[in-house]
Design an enzyme around this catalytic site. Structure first.
Site, PDB file in Angstrom:
ATOM      1  N   ARG B  51       0.833  -1.200   0.000  1.00 45.78           N
ATOM      2  CA  ARG B  51       0.000   0.000   0.000  1.00 45.78           C
ATOM      3  C   ARG B  51       0.865   1.247   0.000  1.00 45.78           C
ATOM      4  NH1 ARG B  51      -3.220  -1.684   5.400  1.00 45.78           N
ATOM      5  NH2 ARG B  51      -3.528  -3.855   4.798  1.00 45.78           N
ATOM      6  N   ASP B  53       0.223   5.374   1.336  1.00 47.66           N
ATOM      7  CA  ASP B  53      -0.746   6.217   2.045  1.00 47.66           C
ATOM      8  C   ASP B  53      -1.263   7.359   1.184  1.00 47.66           C
ATOM      9  OD1 ASP B  53      -0.874   4.924   4.451  1.00 47.66           O
ATOM     10  OD2 ASP B  53       0.828   5.997   5.311  1.00 47.66           O
ATOM     11  N   TYR B 111      12.478   3.706  -2.143  1.00 50.67           N
ATOM     12  CA  TYR B 111      11.688   4.926  -1.976  1.00 50.67           C
ATOM     13  C   TYR B 111      12.614   6.129  -2.104  1.00 50.67           C
ATOM     14  CZ  TYR B 111       7.457   2.685  -0.035  1.00 50.67           C
ATOM     15  OH  TYR B 111       6.300   1.971   0.138  1.00 50.67           O
ATOM     16  N   ARG B 203       8.936   7.452   6.303  1.00 48.73           N
ATOM     17  CA  ARG B 203       8.611   8.800   6.782  1.00 48.73           C
ATOM     18  C   ARG B 203       9.136   9.030   8.192  1.00 48.73           C
ATOM     19  NH1 ARG B 203       2.405   9.048   5.556  1.00 48.73           N
ATOM     20  NH2 ARG B 203       2.590  10.909   6.849  1.00 48.73           N
TER      21      ARG B 203
END
Lengths: 250, 250
Positions: B51, B53, B111, B203
């Site tokens: 997933r 966000d 990422y 994050r």
């Protein structure tokens, strides 16, 4: 009276260009003048270095204005950014001499145009560049750029339906001092500097360079555009959303 | 039955994340499944690599699905892109073996996180990066990155209100194989590769690196996060809109 210069960034996507128009249209000038009115409680006219069309972005647009105030540059900047919308910001407020004129004092301007040369469109780069699916020949584009660079009568690269006044039509000679084409991943960035630009001149030059890169147009035609000075030979201008007014030199 | 893999780019700004939810929410999975239904005239479930966000972007998200069809990969891609909205695109459709699983076959993921280290906000980069007005100390951030890199129990870097199931809580050891911090003009780009990521792990790591760069947190605390495995020591996670799922390796 004190005189100030603003260095402005905006995302052109949701603006009907720079210049204040009828109140139904959202313009960069209109938004800044509205913020100035909030701060100084009166109407203040700003003068831009030049207009930008609907959709065109700016990293370093410049505008000037005059006002009687005791506020510091930094305070004016903070107050303006407080009132301005998220797609418009003032990076610097600088106090100038009275004889500074944002339009007439311009020595040169730099524009950048971003082409995205890849098969599929890019969601993250949409409204930010012109996607060309077929491969562009950079060598041919750079050869064409060499011909375009220099002092020429750019009347053939001016918009066909230009609404400029007669005084501009009388002098359509400009000097392009820089015309670089750089590759960054799938992006091709055209950087162009000149002492002045005719209406839609950058977008017409980029539109021409892309046709050359696609081998749909050869360099001989560029010489012909100069010679015959007719807009009819130039291909469709590159779309507005790939264009950035990068900086203005005084 | 044939099996396909999609390489997907999206601008996360207007999505409530990847995963299909209640119909009131606009999700990436929901949009792609709707497009597939238009093409194949029946419900097709896609499985994402994981997933993302709300607000998180992707340059190379991967999803898999199975369907009985005679269509070529290129035709499926064209048809999908025809139906998909402008903030979502399929860059490639690749036929795979039956044993390919978009989630379970993942070897590693990369990422990128984009920080914009400048005083004023940027209209052109809004929704695309995290603007930090005070100067960041890159040297300190790189030292901290060295400590974070490697095989550790990253439970302390997992979201405090994580809703993951027990099986995930049982194993919170991950290996970060790459953690680079690059400067590009005013941008600071954090690139991180790992064999897997816990919920909000990137994050939380970026939020920690930024506090280190601002000299509000020192490296000793990072060791403590590992040792005590409590989320309470980690500063607020970096906002979603600066994060990009860059690529998934199988």
């Amino acid at each position: 009276m004190r005189f100030f210069k603003l260095i402005i960034e905006y995302d052109g996507a949701d603006f009907s260009g720079w210049q204040l128009q009828n109140h139904r249209y959202r313009t960069v000038q209109g938004e800044i003048e509205r913020a100035l009115k909030q701060i100084f409680k009166k109407r203040i006219r700003i003068i831009g270095s030049g207009r930008t069309d609907a959709g065109v972005h700016a990293k370093g647009q410049v505008a000037g204005f005059a006002v009687r105030t005791r506020l510091q540059c930094q305070d004016i900047q903070k107050a303006l950014n407080f009132y301005l919308p998220e797609d418009l910001v003032i990076h610097h407020v600088i106090e100038t001499e009275a004889n500074f004129h944002a339009r007439y004092s311009v020595k040169s301007k730099i524009y950048k145009y971003v082409i995205l040369n890849q098969k599929t469109r890019s969601p993250l780069e949409r409204h930010r560049c012109w996607q060309i699916p077929r491969p562009l020949n950079l060598g041919l584009m750079r050869q064409a750029a060499k011909i375009i660079k220099g002092k020429h009568n750019f009347r053939g690269f001016m918009s066909a339906n230009s609404v400029e006044n007669d005084s501009i039509l009388r002098n359509t000679v400009r000097t392009v001092t820089k015309l670089n084409i750089k590759k960054q991943g799938a992006k091709i960035i055209v950087e162009i500097e000149a002492d002045g630009f005719l209406y839609k001149m950058v977008r017409n030059i980029v539109g021409t360079l892309v046709q050359v890169g696609l081998k749909k147009m050869n360099q001989k035609l560029i010489s012909k555009i100069y010679k015959e000075k007719t807009r009819m030979l130039v291909p469709a201008p590159a779309p507005a959303f790939g264009l950035y007014l990068w900086c203005v030199k005084y």
